[in-house]
Write a protein that holds these residues in place. Structure first.
Motif, PDB file in Angstrom:
ATOM      1  N   ASP A 116       0.913  -1.150   0.000  1.00 53.67           N
ATOM      2  CA  ASP A 116       0.000   0.000   0.000  1.00 53.67           C
ATOM      3  C   ASP A 116       0.951   1.198   0.000  1.00 53.67           C
ATOM      4  OD1 ASP A 116      -1.639   2.102   0.477  1.00 53.67           O
ATOM      5  OD2 ASP A 116      -2.610   1.270   2.255  1.00 53.67           O
ATOM      6  N   ASP A 119      -0.622   4.749   2.840  1.00 48.13           N
ATOM      7  CA  ASP A 119      -1.791   4.410   3.634  1.00 48.13           C
ATOM      8  C   ASP A 119      -2.225   5.632   4.444  1.00 48.13           C
ATOM      9  OD1 ASP A 119      -3.569   2.427   5.069  1.00 48.13           O
ATOM     10  OD2 ASP A 119      -2.385   3.247   6.713  1.00 48.13           O
ATOM     11  N   GLY A 120      -3.539   5.841   4.497  1.00 45.16           N
ATOM     12  CA  GLY A 120      -4.053   6.969   5.275  1.00 45.16           C
ATOM     13  C   GLY A 120      -4.226   8.194   4.416  1.00 45.16           C
ATOM     14  N   SER A 121      -4.538   7.979   3.125  1.00 44.40           N
ATOM     15  CA  SER A 121      -4.543   9.135   2.211  1.00 44.40           C
ATOM     16  C   SER A 121      -5.547  10.226   2.601  1.00 44.40           C
ATOM     17  CB  SER A 121      -4.738   8.716   0.759  1.00 44.40           C
ATOM     18  OG  SER A 121      -5.218   7.433   0.640  1.00 44.40           O
ATOM     19  N   ASN A 212     -12.683   2.893  14.740  1.00 45.36           N
ATOM     20  CA  ASN A 212     -13.605   3.948  14.316  1.00 45.36           C
ATOM     21  C   ASN A 212     -14.963   3.635  14.952  1.00 45.36           C
ATOM     22  OD1 ASN A 212     -15.299   5.744  13.127  1.00 45.36           O
ATOM     23  ND2 ASN A 212     -14.402   5.533  11.079  1.00 45.36           N
ATOM     24  N   TYR A 243      -7.402   6.874  17.959  1.00 46.43           N
ATOM     25  CA  TYR A 243      -7.691   6.514  16.568  1.00 46.43           C
ATOM     26  C   TYR A 243      -7.277   7.646  15.636  1.00 46.43           C
ATOM     27  CZ  TYR A 243     -10.010   4.435  12.538  1.00 46.43           C
ATOM     28  OH  TYR A 243     -10.257   3.850  11.317  1.00 46.43           O
ATOM     29  N   GLY A 245      -6.918   7.024  12.083  1.00 48.02           N
ATOM     30  CA  GLY A 245      -7.589   6.857  10.793  1.00 48.02           C
ATOM     31  C   GLY A 245      -6.588   6.604   9.675  1.00 48.02           C
ATOM     32  N   SER A 246      -5.299   6.464  10.042  1.00 47.52           N
ATOM     33  CA  SER A 246      -4.275   5.922   9.129  1.00 47.52           C
ATOM     34  C   SER A 246      -3.885   4.604   9.778  1.00 47.52           C
ATOM     35  CB  SER A 246      -3.016   6.784   9.081  1.00 47.52           C
ATOM     36  OG  SER A 246      -3.276   8.074   8.625  1.00 47.52           O
ATOM     37  N   LEU A 247      -4.231   3.503   9.133  1.00 47.37           N
ATOM     38  CA  LEU A 247      -3.972   2.189   9.734  1.00 47.37           C
ATOM     39  C   LEU A 247      -2.527   2.058  10.201  1.00 47.37           C
ATOM     40  CD1 LEU A 247      -4.576  -0.834  10.271  1.00 47.37           C
ATOM     41  CD2 LEU A 247      -4.068  -1.239   7.864  1.00 47.37           C
ATOM     42  N   PHE A 261      -6.029  -2.837  17.977  1.00 43.48           N
ATOM     43  CA  PHE A 261      -6.610  -2.131  16.837  1.00 43.48           C
ATOM     44  C   PHE A 261      -7.746  -3.016  16.321  1.00 43.48           C
ATOM     45  CE2 PHE A 261      -7.244  -1.717  12.328  1.00 43.48           C
ATOM     46  CZ  PHE A 261      -7.405  -0.345  12.184  1.00 43.48           C
ATOM     47  N   TYR A 263     -10.805  -3.276  13.398  1.00 44.81           N
ATOM     48  CA  TYR A 263     -11.609  -2.798  12.270  1.00 44.81           C
ATOM     49  C   TYR A 263     -12.452  -3.973  11.789  1.00 44.81           C
ATOM     50  CZ  TYR A 263     -13.173   0.712   9.072  1.00 44.81           C
ATOM     51  OH  TYR A 263     -13.963   1.639   8.443  1.00 44.81           O
ATOM     52  N   LYS A 273     -13.021  -3.802   5.643  1.00 43.54           N
ATOM     53  CA  LYS A 273     -12.568  -2.684   4.799  1.00 43.54           C
ATOM     54  C   LYS A 273     -11.110  -2.834   4.361  1.00 43.54           C
ATOM     55  CE  LYS A 273     -11.729   2.173   4.515  1.00 43.54           C
ATOM     56  NZ  LYS A 273     -12.000   3.529   4.929  1.00 43.54           N
ATOM     57  N   LEU A 274     -10.281  -3.394   5.223  1.00 44.14           N
ATOM     58  CA  LEU A 274      -8.839  -3.337   4.969  1.00 44.14           C
ATOM     59  C   LEU A 274      -8.406  -4.449   4.012  1.00 44.14           C
ATOM     60  CD1 LEU A 274      -7.971  -2.452   8.632  1.00 44.14           C
ATOM     61  CD2 LEU A 274      -8.075  -0.916   6.664  1.00 44.14           C
ATOM     62  N   ARG A 275      -7.387  -4.164   3.241  1.00 48.56           N
ATOM     63  CA  ARG A 275      -6.940  -5.088   2.213  1.00 48.56           C
ATOM     64  C   ARG A 275      -6.035  -6.162   2.818  1.00 48.56           C
ATOM     65  NH1 ARG A 275      -8.897  -0.311  -0.446  1.00 48.56           N
ATOM     66  NH2 ARG A 275      -8.084   0.471   1.508  1.00 48.56           N
ATOM     67  N   GLU A 279      -2.388  -4.602   3.475  1.00 49.88           N
ATOM     68  CA  GLU A 279      -2.473  -3.976   4.794  1.00 49.88           C
ATOM     69  C   GLU A 279      -2.467  -5.033   5.910  1.00 49.88           C
ATOM     70  OE1 GLU A 279      -4.932   0.099   3.781  1.00 49.88           O
ATOM     71  OE2 GLU A 279      -6.126  -1.707   3.907  1.00 49.88           O
TER      72      GLU A 279
END
Ligand code: AFP
Length: 332
Positions: A116, A119-121, A212, A243, A245-247, A261, A263, A273-275, A279
């Motif tokens: 990635d 990450d956290g764009s 989140n 948190y 919001g950038s993994l 953590f 999610y 959500k995460l790949r 990720e």
């Protein structure tokens, strides 16, 4: 005066490789490439506000997400740098619909790399920590062919190395080749990553939760119950929430400071959500190698076999006691 400085990343990797008489130097070359790409991305992230690199490109990636200028820059930098190492046969990126397959000519690459790039764009434009995550597999396809899907679609349990870099108040690169997990901080005056966090270990039980929580209304009831039992335990102190919001930043904090953590899957994203490849897999590998645990709330991340490059997964990262207890609560 005698020189008294920590080991550089490359000195450290070279020393580790010396334990393997059959090592060819290809892995060290790969790490040099990853470190160089990380330094270039770090420089641009730090100056993004000055160099027209903030904001969106106007394009959407394979997952339908808006592509930020720095996403594109980071992706191109990693691809170019890894291709030039000459030791890579295939590249899979969160930003690419199809993999990059590198020819066996003049020399066949021996590693497949997934990443990635940034990450956290959604945090880039606000000077919040972002990072790059990568995983390294050994080539599976025949060496006289072009590399491809077979080399990339491997389970995180087959990773030979994984790592990430965080572009934060400092730039740090965390790497594991399967034995220890170590962190290297970029000394900008030298342009070198220096060993700063040797043999990172995850606390079995921590006091921070990272999730989140605005999504809690859409979580499965058993996951919500487990989460609430952690948030406000019947005995002892409640946990503290962190948190970003950038993994990559949330995982880094959890790795060093302890906690979990979380999610999970939710009604909007039943697969999570995460790949998996870019990720959850590399981070799961790092947590396990640091004595922690990584699951999709049902089974270890390192046991999942990807069906497609962009597979998603729920993700739970943390200390062994915390993760085991969370999963137990989920089953109750
Ligand atoms: P990308 O920036 O690579 O698309 O990743 C963003 C991310 O997948 C991960 O970094 C965060 O943990 C997660 O999204 C944040 O998601 P929420 O905004 O739903 O909390």
């Amino acid at each position: 005066m005698p020189e008294n400085r920590p080991m550089t990343l490359i000195e450290y990797v070279t020393r580790k490789q010396q334990a393997f008489p059959q090592a060819t130097g290809a892995f060290t070359t790969l790490v040099e490439g990853l470190a160089l790409a990380t330094k270039i991305i770090s420089r641009e992230v730090n100056q993004a506000g000055l160099g027209h690199l903030l904001g969106l490109t106007g394009r959407r990636n394979v997952q339908g997400e808006a592509v930020a200028r720095l996403d594109e820059f980071s992706n191109d930098t990693l691809i170019r740098t890894l291709t030039r190492t000459g030791v890579v046969c295939a590249i899979g990126s969160e930003e690419l619909a199809v993999p990059i397959r590198l020819p066996a000519d003049p020399v066949p690459g021996v590693y497949a790399v997934v990443f990635d790039p940034l990450d956290g764009s959604s945090n880039i434009d606000y000077a919040v920590s972002v990072g790059s995550i990568f995983g390294v597999y050994r080539r599976r396809s025949s060496r006289d062919q072009i590399g491809g899907m077979e080399d990339l679609l491997q389970s995180p349990g087959d990773l030979v190395a994984a790592g990430y870099s965080v572009y934060g108040s400092s730039t740090i690169l965390v790497l594991s080749t399967g034995d220890t997990v170590d962190g290297f901080t970029l000394d900008p005056s030298l342009g070198e990553f220096l060993l700063s966090h040797q043999n990172i270990r995850v606390k079995p039980k921590g006091k921070f939760l990272s999730a989140n929580t605005c999504n809690r209304g859409a979580w499965e009831p058993n996951v919500l119950r487990a989460f609430e039992a952690f948030e406000q335990p019947a005995e002892g102190k409640p946990m503290s929430l962190r948190y970003v919001g950038s993994l990559v930043a949330d995982a880094h904090r959890t790795l060093l400071a302890g906690g979990m953590f979380v999610y999970p899957a939710d009604r909007k994203q039943p697969e999570g959500k995460l790949r998996l490849l870019y990720e959850a897999g590399p981070l799961g590998f790092l947590f396990e190698k640091a004595g922690g645990a990584a699951t999709d709330t049902r089974r270890p991340i390192l046991e999942i076999v990807p069906k497609a490059l962009h597979d998603r997964t729920p993700l739970l990262l943390g200390g062994t006691e915390d993760v085991a207890r969370f999963m137990e609560l989920c089953r109750e």
